[in-house]
Motif scaffolding. Structure first.
Motif, PDB file in Angstrom:
ATOM      1  N   UNK A   1       0.808  -1.131   0.127  1.00 60.95           N
ATOM      2  CA  UNK A   1      -0.012  -0.003   0.049  1.00 60.95           C
ATOM      3  C   UNK A   1       0.795   1.354  -0.047  1.00 60.95           C
ATOM      4  N   UNK A   2       2.234   1.416   0.743  1.00 59.23           N
ATOM      5  CA  UNK A   2       2.744   2.448   0.604  1.00 59.23           C
ATOM      6  C   UNK A   2       3.404   2.597  -0.767  1.00 59.23           C
ATOM      7  N   UNK A   3       3.658   1.633  -1.464  1.00 55.65           N
ATOM      8  CA  UNK A   3       4.349   1.491  -2.669  1.00 55.65           C
ATOM      9  C   UNK A   3       3.183   1.974  -3.631  1.00 55.65           C
ATOM     10  N   UNK A   4       2.055   1.754  -3.541  1.00 52.57           N
ATOM     11  CA  UNK A   4       0.920   2.107  -4.209  1.00 52.57           C
ATOM     12  C   UNK A   4       0.702   3.610  -4.042  1.00 52.57           C
ATOM     13  N   UNK A   5       0.555   4.230  -2.683  1.00 49.36           N
ATOM     14  CA  UNK A   5       0.460   5.347  -2.678  1.00 49.36           C
ATOM     15  C   UNK A   5       1.743   6.281  -3.167  1.00 49.36           C
ATOM     16  N   UNK A   6       2.917   5.990  -3.192  1.00 44.24           N
ATOM     17  CA  UNK A   6       3.772   6.604  -3.738  1.00 44.24           C
ATOM     18  C   UNK A   6       3.693   6.726  -5.437  1.00 44.24           C
ATOM     19  N   UNK A   7       3.323   5.638  -5.878  1.00 48.04           N
ATOM     20  CA  UNK A   7       3.035   5.646  -7.480  1.00 48.04           C
ATOM     21  C   UNK A   7       1.754   6.591  -7.639  1.00 48.04           C
ATOM     22  N   UNK A   8       0.743   6.532  -6.793  1.00 47.62           N
ATOM     23  CA  UNK A   8      -0.363   7.523  -7.007  1.00 47.62           C
ATOM     24  C   UNK A   8       0.014   8.944  -6.849  1.00 47.62           C
ATOM     25  N   UNK A   9       0.778   9.197  -6.086  1.00 49.35           N
ATOM     26  CA  UNK A   9       1.427  10.542  -5.703  1.00 49.35           C
ATOM     27  C   UNK A   9       1.984  11.130  -7.079  1.00 49.35           C
ATOM     28  N   UNK A  10       2.784  10.248  -7.674  1.00 46.67           N
ATOM     29  CA  UNK A  10       3.545  10.616  -8.644  1.00 46.67           C
ATOM     30  C   UNK A  10       2.790  10.948 -10.020  1.00 46.67           C
ATOM     31  N   UNK A  11       1.620   9.918 -10.242  1.00 40.03           N
ATOM     32  CA  UNK A  11       0.688  10.043 -11.175  1.00 40.03           C
ATOM     33  C   UNK A  11      -0.061  11.266 -11.085  1.00 40.03           C
ATOM     34  N   UNK A  12      -0.584  11.560  -9.824  1.00 41.73           N
ATOM     35  CA  UNK A  12      -1.368  12.815  -9.502  1.00 41.73           C
ATOM     36  C   UNK A  12      -0.344  14.178  -9.816  1.00 41.73           C
ATOM     37  N   UNK A  13       0.836  13.988  -9.543  1.00 44.01           N
ATOM     38  CA  UNK A  13       1.710  15.294  -9.878  1.00 44.01           C
ATOM     39  C   UNK A  13       1.790  15.359 -11.362  1.00 44.01           C
ATOM     40  N   UNK A  14       1.952  14.352 -12.010  1.00 46.47           N
ATOM     41  CA  UNK A  14       1.909  14.190 -13.833  1.00 46.47           C
ATOM     42  C   UNK A  14       0.849  14.980 -14.177  1.00 46.47           C
ATOM     43  N   UNK A  15      -0.602  14.478 -13.713  1.00 50.12           N
ATOM     44  CA  UNK A  15      -1.708  14.883 -14.109  1.00 50.12           C
ATOM     45  C   UNK A  15      -1.851  16.369 -13.832  1.00 50.12           C
ATOM     46  N   UNK A  16      -1.484  16.935 -12.649  1.00 47.16           N
ATOM     47  CA  UNK A  16      -1.567  18.364 -12.227  1.00 47.16           C
ATOM     48  C   UNK A  16      -0.563  19.062 -13.104  1.00 47.16           C
ATOM     49  N   UNK A  17       0.544  18.854 -13.282  1.00 43.51           N
ATOM     50  CA  UNK A  17       1.574  19.503 -14.278  1.00 43.51           C
ATOM     51  C   UNK A  17       0.689  19.600 -15.605  1.00 43.51           C
ATOM     52  N   UNK A  18       0.335  18.359 -16.284  1.00 43.68           N
ATOM     53  CA  UNK A  18      -0.055  18.510 -17.466  1.00 43.68           C
ATOM     54  C   UNK A  18      -1.177  19.409 -17.565  1.00 43.68           C
ATOM     55  N   UNK A  19      -2.133  19.437 -16.404  1.00 46.13           N
ATOM     56  CA  UNK A  19      -3.432  20.377 -16.626  1.00 46.13           C
ATOM     57  C   UNK A  19      -2.866  21.707 -16.601  1.00 46.13           C
TER      58      UNK A  19
END
Length: 589
Positions: A129-147
């Motif tokens: 779950x910790x690894x999944x959370x880090x991956x989701x945080x990275x995905x969210x940052x990519x989405x926010x930068x893209x937007x």
């Protein structure tokens, strides 16, 4: 008052059932200690000269233990050791001698094994779950930068003509503002510089571009990227891929007021990330429940041990349980707080109450209305009745309309051939069992059609056809009932002719149900015997056969649901694996 063992079984996560404390097995060990203690106390005292040295030492230690209550917690010593795989394990040693020494050693060895099992499973899931959370945080940052980059481009480029075609209105439940549609400029150098800005922004989040330094233009003058964003479709077997320039520099289509594809794909990516955060929060909550239930189980079983052995070993052992990783670690709680904060900020417009509706959906209230199958609310019962009556009425109307439209009776009667579509499941899943299941319905339809024809054309040829088709269909259906739907006739089963797992305690009920199902399946024999009875008696016989078919289906449904429940528990998934939109690809892809 409900026993804790039943309460534990009702609350545990089915997929993690084997990872929970085996409370029932530990209770059996405690009962053995109690029986051993009672049998030792009931034995007559031996003469002094017949006692061994061990008996004398045991007698002295028991006297000392009874007179000195300050040291009763030292009867066991719980030690921590490191295995070759660098995993921490617990081993308990008896510090005093007991008449039930063998049983106590077995009990504490079993207890240590359960504690080590719980700790190892918790560590494994926690790291996942910790690894999944880090991956989701990275995905969210990519989405926010893209937007953000796309929003900046929207302000720099001229505004397109307003058009409502192809624009999705923002859903209030999504709780996040999507970026506006992006126009397209004809300046190639401007596009390259803007792409460099996008790449440099996203590379800071660790998203690597393949051959980003050697970008070339396509025939249309656009920069060509090697990065790809995968967005799975609704079915897991179909995956649609798009290139990076398709997301950022998609051409405007005639009739659309801007980059229609851009907005739609960004919305899809955001929904996927949002769903992934919800599933992550759900999994963390389940792991927290796993920790608390096991802690209560250890506490309960140790109290039972103290009561049976007249000792106070629980305090000493519970200290080590509370120091163990599945209790002392706070990573799950901190990660849940982070998910709540992230979800509230980025997916609920800083409305915490709205965010918690997604993360912690309220369970429906229990209902007291029951039927012969389940517990239903009045709205559920009304909806079921309405749906069934609407379906029947709609089929009758369609049948009448087709007859009025001069369709021949043969064409109208051929409508059930549409059932050959329950084959679509085979096309979707590729499972041959769906084809064989379709064959069961086809054989039943053929047999029913032959019996209807025989009722109109009473001759030896059609009698033979009815007999052959009906026998084949019945054997086919009985095999499917017993083997596929009910799960019976398992080879090497501990319950002869049945399966290993049964819900009902009395096996005779299953054997009687097998016999009853066979009798009800061959009720069609009456339709070919042509009893010489009047019209009223014929109607009564038809009503009786229809009632028996309803009873058979309800009877079949019980064992079908039982087998489905047992199979689903084995294949249940506590947390869904939600696919993520952004991923890295190799240069060879």
């Amino acid at each position: 008052m409900v026993k804790f063992s039943k309460e534990l079984e009702a609350q545990l996560i089915p997929e993690w059932k084997e990872a929970f404390v085996n409370y029932r097995q530990l209770k059996k060990h405690v009962k053995r200690i109690k029986l051993t203690r009672v049998s030792n106390q009931s034995q007559p005292p031996q003469e002094t000269f017949g006692r061994s040295v061990i008996d004398s030492l045991r007698f002295i230690t028991n006297k000392l233990r009874n007179t000195n209550n300050d040291n009763v917690q030292d009867i066991i010593q719980v030690r921590r050791k490191m295995t070759e795989e660098c995993e921490e394990v617990y081993e308990t040693e008896l510090a005093q001698l007991f008449s039930e020494e063998d049983e106590m050693q077995v009990f504490f060895a079993e207890l240590d094994g359960e504690l080590n099992k719980v700790n190892q499973f918790y560590k494994k899931k926690e790291s996942e779950f910790v690894e999944r959370g880090e991956m989701l945080n990275k995905q969210l940052n990519i989405l926010l930068d893209l937007k953000q980059v796309l929003s900046d481009r929207r302000r720099k480029t001229p505004s397109p003509k307003p058009s409502n075609t192809g624009i999705f209105p923002q859903s209030p439940s999504q709780g996040s503002n999507y970026s506006e549609s992006i126009g397209e400029t004809n300046d190639d150098s401007s596009e390259i510089s803007e792409m460099d800005e996008v790449i440099s922004t996203l590379e800071r989040n660790g998203l690597n571009f393949v051959n980003s330094a050697m970008r070339v233009k396509t025939k249309k003058g656009k920069p060509q990227m090697a990065i790809r964003i995968d967005i799975p479709a609704t079915t897991p077997t179909v995956v649609t891929s798009m290139l990076w320039e398709d997301l950022v520099n998609s051409p405007m289509k005639p009739g659309y007021g801007g980059g229609f594809i851009n907005k739609r794909k960004i919305q899809c990516a955001e929904k996927m990330i949002r769903s992934a955060f919800v599933e992550l929060y759900k999994g963390l909550g389940l792991l927290k429940t796993y920790s608390s239930l096991n802690m209560v189980a250890f506490s309960k079983i140790l109290k039972k041990f103290d009561k049976v052995s007249c000792q106070r070993a629980s305090a000493n052992y519970l200290k080590e349980v509370k120091r163990s990783h599945f209790i002392s670690s706070d990573k799950v709680v901190r990660l849940m707080d982070e998910v709540e904060s992230i979800f509230t900020t980025h997916f609920a417009n800083n409305d915490r109450k709205k965010a918690m509706k997604f993360l912690r959906p309220q369970q429906p209230k229990a209902s007291h209305m029951t039927t012969f199958l389940v517990a239903l609310k009045h709205t559920d019962a009304f909806l079921m009745c309405t749906t069934l009556m609407t379906t029947v009425f709609g089929a009758m109307v369609i049948h009448l309309l087709l007859r009025v439209a001069d369709f021949s009776p043969g064409q109208v009667d051929a409508i059930p051939g549409i059932l050959f579509l329950c084959a679509r499941r085979w096309l979707d899943d590729g499972d041959v069992n769906h084809l064989t299941n379709m064959g069961k319905y086809v054989s039943a339809m053929i047999a029913a059609g032959a019996r209807v024809t025989y009722s109109r054309q009473d001759n030896h040829l059609w009698f033979a056809i009815v007999l052959i088709t009906s026998v084949v269909a019945t054997i086919y259906q009985l095999y499917w009932d017993f083997v596929m739907d009910w799960g019976f006739f398992k080879p090497n089963s501990k319950n002869p002719w049945l399966r290993d797992d049964l819900i009902l305690k009395r096996k005779n009920i299953y054997y009687m149900s097998i016999l009853l199902n066979v009798v009800l399946r061959v009720a069609w024999v009456e339709t070919i015997m042509h009893f010489k009875v009047g019209p009223v008696q014929t109607r009564l016989i038809d009503f009786l056969l229809a009632s028996l078919e309803v009873i058979r289906r309800g009877h079949w449904n019980f064992y079908r649901l039982e087998n489905e429940h047992l199979n689903n528990v084995g294949h249940f998934r506590a947390v869904k694996a939600v696919p993520l939109p952004f991923r890295e690809i190799d240069s060879d892809s």
